[in-house]
Design a protein around this motif. Structure first.
Motif, PDB file in Angstrom:
ATOM      1  N   LEU A 108      34.808  14.289  15.195  1.00  0.00           N
ATOM      2  CA  LEU A 108      35.873  13.361  14.785  1.00  0.00           C
ATOM      3  C   LEU A 108      36.386  13.725  13.392  1.00  0.00           C
ATOM      4  O   LEU A 108      37.600  13.824  13.172  1.00  0.00           O
ATOM      5  N   TYR A 109      35.456  13.962  12.465  1.00  0.00           N
ATOM      6  CA  TYR A 109      35.849  14.318  11.086  1.00  0.00           C
ATOM      7  C   TYR A 109      36.629  15.630  11.077  1.00  0.00           C
ATOM      8  O   TYR A 109      37.688  15.735  10.451  1.00  0.00           O
ATOM      9  N   LEU A 110      36.097  16.645  11.776  1.00  0.00           N
ATOM     10  CA  LEU A 110      36.711  17.973  11.750  1.00  0.00           C
ATOM     11  C   LEU A 110      38.105  17.953  12.375  1.00  0.00           C
ATOM     12  O   LEU A 110      39.065  18.501  11.808  1.00  0.00           O
ATOM     13  N   VAL A 111      38.250  17.322  13.539  1.00  0.00           N
ATOM     14  CA  VAL A 111      39.545  17.284  14.224  1.00  0.00           C
ATOM     15  C   VAL A 111      40.551  16.462  13.407  1.00  0.00           C
ATOM     16  O   VAL A 111      41.732  16.825  13.313  1.00  0.00           O
ATOM     17  N   HIS A 112      40.077  15.387  12.804  1.00  0.00           N
ATOM     18  CA  HIS A 112      40.944  14.571  11.944  1.00  0.00           C
ATOM     19  C   HIS A 112      41.426  15.388  10.739  1.00  0.00           C
ATOM     20  O   HIS A 112      42.599  15.334  10.365  1.00  0.00           O
ATOM     21  N   ALA A 113      40.511  16.159  10.152  1.00  0.00           N
ATOM     22  CA  ALA A 113      40.867  16.983   8.989  1.00  0.00           C
ATOM     23  C   ALA A 113      41.863  18.082   9.358  1.00  0.00           C
ATOM     24  O   ALA A 113      42.760  18.405   8.574  1.00  0.00           O
ATOM     25  N   LEU A 114      41.719  18.649  10.555  1.00  0.00           N
ATOM     26  CA  LEU A 114      42.583  19.756  10.969  1.00  0.00           C
ATOM     27  C   LEU A 114      43.937  19.298  11.498  1.00  0.00           C
ATOM     28  O   LEU A 114      44.959  19.944  11.251  1.00  0.00           O
ATOM     29  N   PHE A 115      43.947  18.179  12.235  1.00  0.00           N
ATOM     30  CA  PHE A 115      45.160  17.789  12.968  1.00  0.00           C
ATOM     31  C   PHE A 115      45.703  16.404  12.609  1.00  0.00           C
ATOM     32  O   PHE A 115      46.722  15.995  13.164  1.00  0.00           O
ATOM     33  N   ALA A 149      42.243  24.139  20.306  1.00  0.00           N
ATOM     34  CA  ALA A 149      43.368  23.885  19.389  1.00  0.00           C
ATOM     35  C   ALA A 149      44.697  23.901  20.132  1.00  0.00           C
ATOM     36  O   ALA A 149      45.589  23.080  19.863  1.00  0.00           O
ATOM     37  N   TYR A 150      44.835  24.809  21.107  1.00  0.00           N
ATOM     38  CA  TYR A 150      46.101  24.892  21.840  1.00  0.00           C
ATOM     39  C   TYR A 150      46.397  23.596  22.595  1.00  0.00           C
ATOM     40  O   TYR A 150      47.533  23.123  22.623  1.00  0.00           O
TER      41      TYR A 150
END
Length: 530
Positions: A210-217, A105-106
């Motif tokens: 892809l889904y998770l990173v898109h949802a978070l960021f 995340a950083y």
């Protein structure tokens, strides 16, 4: 609340990283731009001189995002990539399950923050943050575990090959473990819903990531690039063909490594051919034996003509290793800066000559931001003890011993006694020399024995005195273990989920606000003391 400690004083970064940040003369020839005062203007200018395949990149990204919930900031950034005044800042990481480590995340948030700052500095340009997914990595042992609640949770699967192509079967077991640990938290339900949608409703790990990173960021405009894509690989055919038939990278990188290894341990050794052959369930090295090319651990064999035909027909089956991966990234993206950890910086330092050989602009290299997240109860304990957070980077027993020595009423360091013994034996040695020169060696042996005895006494005095400070030393050890789990940096062990479960998306806003994208300082980020 922010505190800082130079990377070199943390004890957790090797000499190569600290020399890189200090721009030491023996490492400076291996990269182009300063890592602490980079000339982004020069990087932009160099990038403008390269024919980036913008139309093909945007088309691939549009197809990749077609099944995802549209986020305007992401869509706008993808469209902007068509313009010659748009550039990217990129970070890369494998698709670790549930994102793996905190620093995942950083890296992404630092990439986002740098784009925001560059837009302020160069308003005539647009900057797009990109997460390049290393989905072709086959190291499941590294990618298939997370650390939560003091224990390691491991995905039990027998699948092999590129982790990004693996099916997420069995991850519901780990999601159930996360529910036990974090389901009660204020944002626990939100977190669990994200994990379930990502991993239980997608066909493979790269789609889930892809889904998770898109949802978070996604709300920050982050663009995820999945390079396991035929259209993108096609853009790299000239380099891959040259690698298969002429193997230039081996000699070029070896030449750099020979110079670099005079001072540092090298990170990645080039092969004769730095490409894997990628199939579902396997990712194996390609080797040349005479006039044939073989895929190791398979029955696949190619002649020069059949190999070239295979590359032209199926470029997606050819996977760059660490030596060629960075240049693939820089070929398909209009990139000006790459943010990586110490290990990534180490292998990028091997590649400058290779980039020059192929005429690809070498980006600004930046060390990823490192953070220690401190909690309020632990900080209050530290304040009560009169200690600051930066002290905890030292070995635990050194901190404890120094604390006891500073707060005891007894003299635990027997400095005067050591001096007295030294004086005594100096006199004895002089007498021994006058009586019989052979007695000098015997006297020296007895000196060592006496000094050792005092050292043992000193140790026993300290150990006895520690018992009087049991509460304080237990507090120090407790905070150290909490902030440095299993003796490691928190960011290299912990996962983002416990913080997200407590704070929700605001956790990322808190980190983003604290980050300094270009720095040589390790950050300690605490909750505000009331």
């Amino acid at each position: 609340m922010l505190e800082y400690i130079p990377y070199g004083k943390t004890g957790y970064f090797n000499q190569l990283v600290t020399d890189f940040l200090a721009e030491h003369s023996q490492i400076r020839p291996f990269y182009t731009y300063s890592p602490v005062h980079p000339d982004f203007g020069a990087a932009i200018q160099a990038r403008q001189g390269f024919n980036t395949p913008r139309a093909e990149l945007v088309k691939a990204l549009e197809q990749q995002y077609a099944s995802l919930e549209p986020v305007k900031a992401v869509q706008d950034n993808i469209t902007a990539l068509l313009q010659p005044t748009t550039f990217t800042v990129c970070t890369a990481h494998q698709p670790n399950i549930f994102t793996g480590y905190l620093y995942f995340a950083y890296k992404i948030l630092q990439t986002i923050k740098l784009c925001q700052e560059l837009k302020q500095q160069y308003p005539q340009h647009h900057f797009v943050p990109v997460y390049y997914m290393g989905s072709e990595d086959a190291d499941l042992e590294e990618l298939g575990s997370i650390y939560l609640d003091g224990k390691t949770l491991t995905w039990n699967t027998s699948q092999q090959g590129a982790v990004g192509r693996m099916h997420p079967d069995g991850l519901e077991v780990l999601i159930a473990e996360v529910r036990k640990s974090l389901g009660y938290a204020p944002h626990g339900a939100e977190l669990l819903e994200l994990l379930q949608k990502a991993y239980l409703e997608h066909r493979n790990i790269q789609d889930a990531t892809l889904y998770l990173v898109h949802a978070l960021f996604g709300r920050f405009g982050l663009v995820v690039l999945v390079p396991d894509n035929p259209a993108l690989k096609r853009l790299y055919i000239p380099v891959m063909k040259d690698e298969l038939f002429h193997q230039a990278s081996h000699a070029i990188v070896n030449d750099t490594m020979e110079k670099l290894s005079a001072h540092y341990k090298v990170q990645a050794n080039p092969r004769e051919i730095n490409l894997f052959y990628l199939q579902d369930g396997s990712r194996e090295r390609i080797v040349q034996e005479g006039g044939e090319w073989k895929v190791l651990h398979t029955s696949l064999t190619f002649t020069a003509s059949t190999l070239e035909a295979e590359l032209e027909a199926h470029p997606e089956k050819f996977s760059p290793n660490v030596i060629l991966r960075g240049m693939f990234q820089e070929t398909i993206l209009p990139n000006i800066a790459f943010i990586g950890g110490g290990g990534e910086i180490a292998y990028w330092l091997e590649l400058k000559q290779l980039f020059a050989h192929y005429g690809v602009p070498y980006p600004v290299l930046l060390l990823r931001n490192s953070l220690l997240l401190t909690d309020l109860p632990s900080m209050q304990r530290m304040l009560k003890l009169g200690l600051n957070a930066t002290l905890l980077f030292r070995p635990t027993e050194d901190i404890v011993n120094d604390y006891v020595k500073q707060h005891t009423n007894t003299s635990l360091v027997l400095k005067e006694e050591y001096t007295a013994v030294e004086h005594l034996f100096d006199a004895l040695e002089a007498k021994a020399r006058n009586i019989d020169v052979t007695l000098v060696a015997t006297t020296a042996t007895e000196r060592k024995r006496a000094l050792k005895a005092i050292g043992k006494l000193e140790h026993k005095f300290l150990r006895a005195e520690k018992k009087k400070f049991a509460w304080q030393t237990d507090q120090i050890r407790g905070v150290k273990n909490r902030w440095f789990p299993a003796g490691s940096l928190q960011e290299r062990k912990e996962n983002f989920m416990p913080w997200f479960a407590q704070e929700g998306p605001a956790f990322f806003d808190r980190i983003l606000a604290a980050l300094t994208p270009v720095t040589d300082q390790f950050m300690i980020l605490g909750e505000e003391l009331s």
